[in-house]
Design a protein around this motif. Structure first.
Motif, short mmCIF file in Angstrom:
data_model
loop_
_atom_site.label_atom_id
_atom_site.label_comp_id
_atom_site.label_asym_id
_atom_site.label_seq_id
_atom_site.Cartn_x
_atom_site.Cartn_y
_atom_site.Cartn_z
N LEU A 15 0.81 -1.22 0.00
CA LEU A 15 0.00 0.00 0.00
C LEU A 15 0.84 1.28 0.00
O LEU A 15 0.30 2.37 -0.12
CB LEU A 15 -0.95 0.01 1.21
N GLY A 16 2.15 1.12 0.14
CA GLY A 16 3.02 2.28 0.08
C GLY A 16 3.29 2.93 1.43
O GLY A 16 4.32 3.54 1.63
N TYR A 17 2.37 2.82 2.35
CA TYR A 17 2.56 3.37 3.70
C TYR A 17 1.52 2.73 4.62
O TYR A 17 0.66 1.98 4.17
CB TYR A 17 2.42 4.90 3.68
N ILE A 18 1.64 3.03 5.93
CA ILE A 18 0.70 2.45 6.89
C ILE A 18 -0.39 3.50 7.15
O ILE A 18 -0.16 4.49 7.84
CB ILE A 18 1.40 2.09 8.22
N SER A 19 -1.54 3.27 6.60
CA SER A 19 -2.63 4.26 6.70
C SER A 19 -3.36 4.14 8.04
O SER A 19 -3.20 3.16 8.77
CB SER A 19 -3.62 4.01 5.57
N ASN A 20 -4.16 5.14 8.35
CA ASN A 20 -4.99 5.08 9.57
C ASN A 20 -5.91 3.87 9.55
O ASN A 20 -6.14 3.24 10.58
CB ASN A 20 -5.84 6.36 9.69
N GLU A 21 -6.42 3.56 8.36
CA GLU A 21 -7.29 2.40 8.22
C GLU A 21 -6.52 1.12 8.59
O GLU A 21 -7.02 0.26 9.32
CB GLU A 21 -7.81 2.32 6.78
N SER A 22 -5.27 1.04 8.09
CA SER A 22 -4.44 -0.13 8.41
C SER A 22 -4.18 -0.22 9.90
O SER A 22 -4.23 -1.30 10.49
CB SER A 22 -3.10 -0.06 7.67
N ILE A 23 -3.90 0.93 10.52
CA ILE A 23 -3.60 0.94 11.96
C ILE A 23 -4.82 0.43 12.74
O ILE A 23 -4.69 -0.41 13.64
CB ILE A 23 -3.19 2.35 12.43
N ALA A 24 -6.00 0.88 12.36
CA ALA A 24 -7.22 0.45 13.04
C ALA A 24 -7.40 -1.06 12.90
O ALA A 24 -7.73 -1.76 13.87
CB ALA A 24 -8.42 1.19 12.47
N LYS A 25 -7.15 -1.57 11.69
CA LYS A 25 -7.35 -3.00 11.48
C LYS A 25 -6.28 -3.84 12.17
O LYS A 25 -6.55 -4.94 12.67
CB LYS A 25 -7.41 -3.30 9.98
N ARG A 49 6.38 4.24 7.59
CA ARG A 49 5.88 5.60 7.42
C ARG A 49 4.36 5.59 7.42
O ARG A 49 3.72 4.60 7.01
CB ARG A 49 6.43 6.20 6.12
N THR A 50 3.79 6.69 7.84
CA THR A 50 2.34 6.78 7.92
C THR A 50 1.78 7.73 6.86
O THR A 50 0.60 8.05 6.88
CB THR A 50 1.90 7.25 9.33
N LYS A 51 2.67 8.16 5.97
CA LYS A 51 2.23 9.02 4.86
C LYS A 51 2.88 8.50 3.59
O LYS A 51 3.98 7.96 3.64
CB LYS A 51 2.69 10.46 5.11
N PRO A 52 2.21 8.71 2.45
CA PRO A 52 2.83 8.24 1.20
C PRO A 52 4.12 9.01 0.88
O PRO A 52 4.28 10.15 1.33
CB PRO A 52 1.76 8.50 0.14
N ILE A 53 5.01 8.36 0.15
CA ILE A 53 6.22 9.06 -0.31
C ILE A 53 6.25 9.01 -1.83
O ILE A 53 5.31 8.51 -2.46
CB ILE A 53 7.51 8.43 0.27
N GLY A 54 7.32 9.50 -2.41
CA GLY A 54 7.44 9.51 -3.87
C GLY A 54 7.53 8.11 -4.46
O GLY A 54 7.68 7.13 -3.74
N LYS A 55 7.47 8.06 -5.78
CA LYS A 55 7.52 6.78 -6.48
C LYS A 55 8.88 6.12 -6.27
O LYS A 55 8.99 4.91 -6.17
CB LYS A 55 7.27 7.02 -7.97
#
Lengths: 510, 160
Positions: B36-46, B69-75
């Motif tokens: 997914l590229g980063y750990i999103s809030n949705e992922s953290i909840a799950k 990381r909890t935010k996306p970064i560059g390609k």
């Protein structure tokens, strides 16, 4: 078959970092003849030559360096062979750098495809596991004890004694954890084993697990080593298929499996208790000792923890190389040590040799001096927690005992060379900054003291004569040494002390 | 492997194999980030529900490790080694060169080029530094020119 020509192009991080992969793509596209075969071997550890391409023809194997060489103009494989002959190819075993070494643990690197288990077996691989299974747990441990091997990860603890402690625990479940979190700047010996001879590590782990009675092993590999991850996963699969791992290994009642765990960019997780926390799925916070991991380790069970090179040395100790190994050196500095020569050095790479050689021999005879051709100024030994020696200290022997006297350590064997353009006050500042960035945060002196340390050193950089800051730095270092749980905080003062003592007036005016 | 993919995989599907694994949280985080590229809030909840932790405990682990990381970064992610062996090979100048030529500083993403720059301490390529890692490829004796030509080649290959 004798007219088959083999081209060896290494598949190893350093070789690939200077183009081995690209040369492989190019050369393999030229091959139309089935009598020409490419073997992706490991690296010989003579990194200034990489990418070092070898050709084996009529039983003779020679090679040449292809650093910064573009082969795009070549049209056929014959063109490549002509190009190769013009480079005056030589046998790498004839160069001093390799010839003078005493490669016991690293004897296979560079020779063949690291995943060729037939080659591994042909060169005595897995004979030692069979020996261990035959002579039993205690005798296997006795062989390690009598060899004099000490841990090559940094702490130099006698390996056999650690194994005995784990073996003596009465527990139904025991673990083995291989520390492959090789985080010290200037070190790559673990990586080289994992990429260029992974079966030696897996065999070593299997023997150690059998000896202490562990049925599960973990390899905690740093995430910065993706190529090693690939080699280890493949090697584990091959070992499983050949019944060197898994259930009833080699028709005995011994079961052992290995799981690869990838770190996530934390230096302190190379500290054994932080590593266990990380394997258990938590922040890599250091645990206090006791209890020793050998008694109460991973998931609360007795755990044998060793680093990669230590484990990869074990097969040699159960073979006829045992006496060769144990006869070298004395005290704690027994056997060979894989030194890693790096930084501003002409001929950098892996030097496996006896401990008691001098820094001068290492830098001049193996390394051929600075890469920049400028005067040598400082040498850092033993990673970020090691010490800096000045160019007037080249007669220092690299034994554990000799470095101990200088308040340093050989650590994991890294030797980093700096020329006279280095600013030693900046190296001192970095030692504290590294601690700021990598401290796990558990002990206050390490977490906060390191921040204050950076500030004090920055003030000293502006005014070297500040007595007040010199005293403050000394007190801070003393506090770090006395009150940190692990080596991160406890040894961060080492490089700073060495700069104060061996580089007068470069950080503090005396 | 590119460092910033994004698709619509359900985090729970990715987490599933690790729930029963001893100490499975870190392998689960690696897998989530890889896909997914980063750990999103949705992922953290799950993750919190799956591993029976509080969300704070999950965040506690994520923030300890530099890789997560909890935010996306560059390609593309460039990691420049700033450890001692590379210091002796003037990695500071390399950092200045990269920053000026790629127009970004440490821990920053240039959204036009899709490049993120981070520091790393040791890539194990210490005999032929300075070294950088672009995604999973290490480059030795690195110069800003070498890095740019590598990035251009990647774009070229992507277009083929």
């Amino acid at each position: 078959m004798s007219n088959v020509i083999r081209i060896y192009i290494p598949n190893e991080t350093s070789a690939n970092s200077v183009g081995a992969d690209m040369l492989y793509q190019k050369i393999s596209n030229l091959i139309k003849d089935e009598n020409v075969k490419i073997i992706r071997n490991g690296s010989w550890g003579a990194f200034w030559l990489e990418p070092f391409i070898e050709v084996e023809k009529d039983g003779k194997r020679t090679g040449a360096s292809y650093r910064n060489i573009d082969l795009n103009h070549l049209k056929t494989i014959e063109d490549f062979f002509l190009n190769f002959e013009k480079k005056n190819p030589f046998d790498i075993n004839e160069i001093d750098f390799i010839k003078k070494q005493n490669r016991i643990v690293f004897s296979r690197i560079g020779q063949q495809d690291p995943l060729d288990i037939d080659y591994y077996r042909k060169t005595k691989g897995y004979e030692s596991l069979l020996t261990a299974l035959e002579i039993g747990h205690q005798k296997t441990i006795d062989r390690i004890k009598s060899s004099g091997l000490t841990g090559r990860g940094g702490a130099a603890f006698p390996t056999g004694i650690k194994m005995q402690t784990v073996f003596d625990q009465d527990a139904s479940t025991k673990y083995l954890a291989c520390n492959a979190d090789e985080g010290d700047g200037g070190t790559f010996s673990d990586r080289l084993i994992m990429e260029s001879d992974p079966f030696s590590l897996i065999e070593g782990m299997t023997i150690a697990a059998y000896a202490v009675g562990a049925s599960k092993g973990y390899i905690y590999l740093r995430s910065e080593y993706p190529l090693a991850k690939g080699f280890l996963s493949d090697a584990i699969d091959i070992a499983l298929k050949n019944n060197y791992l898994g259930k009833s290994i080699q028709n005995t009642d011994f079961n052992f499996e290995i799981e690869l765990r990838i770190g996530a960019g934390s230096y302190v997780c190379g500290e054994e208790t932080a590593m266990m926390e990380s394997i258990e799925g938590r922040r890599g916070l250091v645990r206090s000792k006791p209890p020793l991991p050998a008694i109460n380790g991973l998931f609360g069970k007795p755990t044998l923890i060793n680093n990669v090179v230590t484990l990869a040395t074990i097969p040699a100790l159960l073979s006829d190389q045992h006496s060769e190994f144990s006869k070298i050196g004395s005290n704690k500095s027994v056997g060979t040590m894989p030194f890693q020569l790096s930084g501003n050095i002409k001929n950098g790479g892996l030097v496996e040799t006896r401990f008691d050689i001098t820094l001068k021999e290492m830098i001049e005879n193996y390394g051929s001096g600075t890469k920049s051709d400028r005067p040598l100024h400082a040498i850092q030994i033993g990673g970020p927690l090691g010490i800096y020696l000045s160019s007037s200290m080249l007669n220092t022997s690299l034994t554990i005992e000799s470095l101990d006297k200088l308040k340093g350590s050989i650590g994991h064997g890294g030797i980093i060379v700096f020329d006279d353009s280095v600013d030693m006050s900046e190296q001192a500042r970095f030692a504290m900054e590294f601690c700021v960035k990598e401290s796990c945060g558990k002990c206050t002196p390490c977490r906060i003291g390191s921040v204050r340390g950076v500030e004090i050193i920055e003030r000293l950089q502006k005014n070297k004569a500040s007595k007040e800051d010199a005293i403050l730095l000394e007190n801070l270092c003393e506090t770090l040494e006395a009150t940190s749980l692990c080596a991160m905080g406890g040894m961060t003062p080492n490089p700073i002390h060495s700069i104060i003592n061996y580089f007068p007036n470069e950080l503090i005016e005396k | 492997m590119s460092s910033g993919q994004n698709n619509t995989v359900d985090p729970l599907t990715l987490i599933e194999p690790f729930i029963k694994m001893k100490g499975g949280l870190i392998p689960a985080l690696h897998t989530l980030q890889e896909h997914l590229g980063y750990i999103s809030n949705e992922s953290i909840a799950k993750l919190a529900i799956a591993f029976n932790y509080s969300q704070a405990e999950i965040i506690d682990v994520i923030t300890f490790y530099d890789d997560f990381r909890t935010k996306p970064i560059g390609k593309n992610l460039i990691k420049i080694c700033l450890a001692e062996a590379c210091q002796s090979q003037n990695c500071k100048k390399l950092l200045t060169d990269i920053s000026s030529q790629l127009n970004l500083t440490l821990d920053e993403t240039n959204h036009d080029s899709g490049i993120t720059l981070k520091e790393v301490f040791c890539l194990g390529n210490c005999a032929i530094g300075p070294s950088v890692m672009i995604n999973e490829t290490v480059i030795g004796e690195a110069t800003a020119e070498k890095i740019i030509s590598h990035l251009e080649e990647m774009v070229h290959r992507d277009n083929e």
